[in-house]
Design a protein around this motif. Structure first.
Motif, mmCIF file in Angstrom:
data_model
loop_
_atom_site.group_PDB
_atom_site.id
_atom_site.type_symbol
_atom_site.label_atom_id
_atom_site.label_comp_id
_atom_site.label_asym_id
_atom_site.label_seq_id
_atom_site.Cartn_x
_atom_site.Cartn_y
_atom_site.Cartn_z
ATOM 1 N N TRP A 36 33.040 37.844 46.423
ATOM 2 C CA TRP A 36 33.161 39.124 45.715
ATOM 3 C C TRP A 36 34.126 40.092 46.401
ATOM 4 N N ILE A 37 34.336 39.911 47.695
ATOM 5 C CA ILE A 37 35.195 40.879 48.394
ATOM 6 C C ILE A 37 36.609 40.869 47.797
ATOM 7 N N ALA A 38 37.111 39.675 47.491
ATOM 8 C CA ALA A 38 38.466 39.588 46.913
ATOM 9 C C ALA A 38 38.445 39.618 45.387
ATOM 10 N N THR A 39 37.378 39.071 44.805
ATOM 11 C CA THR A 39 37.367 38.916 43.355
ATOM 12 C C THR A 39 37.267 40.239 42.618
ATOM 13 N N ILE A 40 36.451 41.161 43.154
ATOM 14 C CA ILE A 40 36.241 42.425 42.427
ATOM 15 C C ILE A 40 37.537 43.236 42.315
ATOM 16 N N PRO A 41 38.290 43.440 43.387
ATOM 17 C CA PRO A 41 39.592 44.121 43.187
ATOM 18 C C PRO A 41 40.545 43.297 42.323
ATOM 19 N N GLY A 42 40.416 41.956 42.395
ATOM 20 C CA GLY A 42 41.255 41.112 41.539
ATOM 21 C C GLY A 42 40.986 41.382 40.072
#
Lengths: 535, 335
Positions: free
Chosen positions: B295-301
């Motif tokens: 989620w750390i990378a996916t949410i801003p993605g």
């Protein structure tokens, strides 16, 4: 300017286009070959007349129109408008010229900006030229007869009568004032019906509320004529008038061009051209993009407008019926040059130049009377304006090329020989493919015994008709020279016998009533005319 | 410039098109998120240490995570549950992802919109002049443009960032100063140099498109008509050439807003940004943790994807509405 001087005088106008004039070409120093779209054109347009400019597509007639208006820079030559060279104009003089000379374009779908409303399009000339040209507050001294005015300054509203009814403000007594210009040059001039005021520079305020007349009696009598409406209102009124004059309705002003048909759009283009009350209008194929049923309406409109506004037209068209219907005089153009100029009736009834004749012949006729008429349709294509033929430019297609004097020859035979000669000069004959494979050995020259067979085979391929004996001999000698691939000798031989005056000398368009640039008329072209004065 | 008619077209086109509505909703919500980030955020986006007692980051609320821990030389797995205090979880150093997401929206839109505006203002005049006058003017201007085009935009942007440094402007955040959001950062960071750099690498596209349009329009008869009326070149460019080349420019601009948002993210991902409050920077942070803490990378993605889609949908809507030849309500036609 005397009455005899033409409104527009075009003198030796040239317009060349250099294509592919790119950085690379310039770097490599290739000399660009110009396209000679207009190559030394001269004609006059008299005030109030319609001059037709007719010719095939690509003969340079539209370029002539655009160049003479200064929309393209001329390569050479001059255009005089009211006696002044158009290309020398700058500043206010140029603005005046722009105001006086307008253009109606061929394509009504490209000539109107798709993002502007009709109102904006017709208003545009007014805003570019800052119309109305007065500040609406022209002051002048006029002869005022007053009757019972009780105030020093009154505001008058023009009425139907030349006796202006003065309604002083604040309910003071009504007075009758006659406003009359002292002399014709004065800035304010109330015309006969009293409703329109022509303020020297041409503003016509037609609606009576537009006009306010203030009378000041302090030192002498000064009448101040002013226009009561805002610039925007005045322009809107003028645009409404124009649009209605060309046959559209004023409630369409807020629409966009794509909502109109071709004919309506052309009317809008005409309204735009007339907005500044020009003297001279170039009509560049104004009807050729329109349906036949609409063409006549637009032409009639143009005719009416010409009478109403004293316009001078240059009508560019390839449509001879349009030319005949509208024009007073016609200039015929071929490959960048004018070949014949004359009054429309003379030119249509008695065409002199073979090209004019061919153009007239090409018009389809509904009648069967002339079914058997000997039609001389033009053969071949228009030569490239990059490399126009020498002498008379029409000679490559002319049905009446003049053979050398001592030569008695049929025109058709002569034509064949001319094209044969042209192919030899261009070396446009494939000698290798003559006869069967390997029959003739061109490397070392065709051997003597095979030569007659070679000549016969070549002649058979190049000429369809049998030649009279005398010419047969010349041709065979020339072709025999080809057998040794001696192109120059063959070409020289043919030229020696068949060179025409049409290719040696360029015919010049003379002066006078109905001049023509053709050697058939030569020096004597004017002598065939019965002298008479121009209309 | 904006007539009643264009307004009417815009509204009727908007009413008819579901996608246009979706685009407006997307972009508007991202815009509002960015605008009111201090109010909407639950934590200061820079604040670290939002971890559980064992020092593990939280997953988004409703999820649980098996976190490997070293204990007495062995690896044991601890289960960490998401908490409602950190709706979208926390990142590797314990910063609140939801709050950072809001602030990231602010950066992306700010750079996307102002970068596009600057690039348009630079490129369109150059292109119009080159295309309208042609000849040597065109040759000169377009050679410069070609040189710019020869570099891949990201490489050029990196080089420029390296050359200019990462100048940023701190803008006092009025919402925080007014006391509506205590504990939030008092200044918003405007990555000014990033905006200049993205404009420098994208203006060429605007110049190219504007030039092509101007070259076509200068040969239209209405331009000749305007010249025969005596209109100046400036007037013709303003009244005819610019308005008629606007549609492709607007379409290009919307594409470029999206492209610039991506470019800004790339720069941030590579560490060339003025601010750490950026979606691209977040993705870079989360990259190492993708297998476990995705989620750390996916949410801003997801934020980037939604912003790009929203901008493009709005571009389609504007294109359809601004072209007078496309009738909004299927009416019109030749009279």
């Amino acid at each position: 300017m005397s009455a005899d001087d033409p409104l527009v005088r075009v003198d030796g106008l040239q317009k060349y286009f250099w294509e592919n004039d790119s950085l690379l070409d310039r770097l490599f120093g290739d000399d660009p070959v110009p396209v000679r779209a207009v190559d030394g054109v001269s004609f006059d347009i008299r005030e109030g007349e319609t001059l037709g400019l007719v010719g095939e597509s690509g003969c340079g007639k539209s370029t002539t129109g655009e160049t003479l208006l200064g929309l393209q820079d001329p390569t050479d030559g001059r255009v005089e408008f009211e006696g002044e060279n158009v290309y020398d104009l700058s500043g206010d003089d140029l603005t005046d010229f722009r105001r006086s000379a307008q253009v109606v374009f061929q394509d009504p779908f490209s000539s109107l900006d798709p993002r502007m409303t009709i109102g904006d399009i017709v208003t545009q000339p007014l805003s570019i030229h800052d119309w109305p040209w007065t500040d609406g507050d022209v002051e002048t001294t006029v002869d005022v007869r007053t009757d019972g005015i009780s105030r020093d300054i009154v505001t008058a509203t023009a009425a139907d009568d030349i006796d202006t009814v003065v309604d002083p403000v604040d309910g003071v007594a009504t007075a009758h004032v006659t406003v009359r210009a002292i002399d014709d040059e004065s800035a304010a001039d109330v015309d006969a019906d009293g409703r329109s005021v022509d303020l020297a520079s041409g503003v016509v305020a037609e609606v009576e509320e537009d006009l306010a007349v203030a009378v000041d009696r302090d030192d002498g009598i000064v009448v101040r004529v002013s226009v009561d409406r805002s610039t925007a209102q005045l322009r809107r009124d003028r645009v409404t008038d124009l649009v209605e004059r060309v046959g559209l309705s004023a409630d369409q002003l807020d629409r966009y061009p794509h909502e109109f048909s071709g004919g309506q759009r052309q009317r809008i283009g005409i309204a735009r051209a007339l907005a500044l009350e020009p003297e001279f209008v170039v009509l560049d194929e104004p009807t050729s993009a329109l349906d036949v049923s609409v063409q006549a309406q637009v032409l009639n409109l143009l005719d009416d407008l010409q009478a109403e506004f004293d316009l001078t037209y240059l009508l560019i068209s390839h449509d001879l019926s349009v030319i005949r219907h509208v024009c007073d005089r016609v200039a015929v153009m071929y490959l960048g040059e004018i070949v014949e100029v004359g009054p429309v009736d003379d030119l249509f009834e008695d065409p002199k130049h073979p090209y004019t004749n061919a153009l007239l012949e090409s018009v389809p006729r509904a009648s069967t009377d002339e079914r058997d008429r000997d039609r001389e349709t033009l053969s071949g294509d228009v030569p490239s304006p990059r490399d126009p033929p020498s002498g008379c430019r029409f000679r490559t297609r002319c049905p009446k090329v003049i053979p050398p004097e001592d030569l008695e020859i049929e025109q058709e035979t002569y034509r064949d020989l001319m094209s044969l000669r042209e192919r030899v000069e261009r070396r446009d004959v494939s000698l290798e493919s003559v006869g069967d494979d390997g029959q003739f050995d061109l490397e070392d020259g065709v051997s003597d015994e095979k030569r007659p067979a070679f000549v016969a085979a070549l002649k058979d391929r190049l000429l369809e008709r049998d030649l009279p004996a005398r010419h047969d001999e010349i041709v065979e000698t020339a072709l025999a020279e080809l057998a040794t691939e001696d192109w120059d000798a063959a070409a020289a031989r043919l030229r020696e016998h068949y060179e025409s005056v049409c290719e040696r000398k360029q015919p010049h368009l003379g002066n006078g009533h109905h001049p023509v640039a053709c050697h058939l008329y030569g020096e004597a072209s004017e002598r065939t005319e019965t002298p008479r004065s121009d209309p | 410039m904006i007539s009643d008619r264009i307004k009417a077209n815009l509204t009727s086109e908007f009413r008819q098109s579901v996608l246009a509505k979706l685009g407006v909703v997307l972009l508007l919500s991202i815009l509002l998120m960015g605008l009111f980030a201090p109010v909407l955020a639950t934590h200061n986006p820079h604040e670290q240490g939002h971890t559980n007692d064992a020092g593990a980051s939280y997953p988004p609320y409703g999820l649980s995570d098996e976190v490997p821990m070293f204990e007495d030389g062995d690896i044991t797995y601890h289960s960490v549950d998401g908490t409602s205090e950190h709706l979208l979880g926390t990142n590797d150093i314990g910063q609140d992802i939801y709050s950072r997401f809001l602030y990231g929206a602010r950066t992306s839109l700010l750079v996307g919109l102002s970068g596009t505006l600057l690039a348009t203002a630079m490129g369109v005049p150059v292109g119009l002049v080159a295309g309208y006058f042609g000849g040597r003017v065109d040759d000169g201007l377009m050679r410069v443009a070609d040189v710019m085009l020869a570099f891949p935009s990201l490489v050029l942007a990196l080089a420029l960032m390296g050359a200019f440094g990462r100048g940023t402007i701190g803008i006092p955040d009025p919402i925080v100063l007014a006391g509506f959001a205590d504990g939030m950062p008092e200044t918003a960071t405007f990555p000014g140099m990033v905006v200049v750099v993205v404009a420098l690498v994208t203006w060429v596209w605007f110049a190219r498109v504007a030039r092509g349009e101007a070259m076509a329009i200068r040969n239209e008869e209405y331009v000749k008509a305007a010249r025969s009326l005596g209109a100046s070149h400036a007037t013709i460019m303003r009244r005819h050439v610019l308005p008629n080349s606007l549609t492709p420019i607007i379409v290009l601009a919307t594409i470029q807003v999206a492209a610039i948002i991506l470019l800004e993210s790339s720069l941030s991902y590579l560490g060339f940004s003025g601010t750490t409050l950026s979606w691209g920077y977040e993705i870079q942070r989360g990259y190492d943790y993708l297998p476990n803490q995705w989620w750390i990378a996916t949410i801003p993605g997801i934020g980037i994807v939604l912003a790009v889609i929203g901008v493009n949908l709005i571009g389609d809507w504007l294109r359809d509405a601004l072209d007078p030849n496309i009738e909004g309500e299927g009416g019109g036609g030749a009279g």
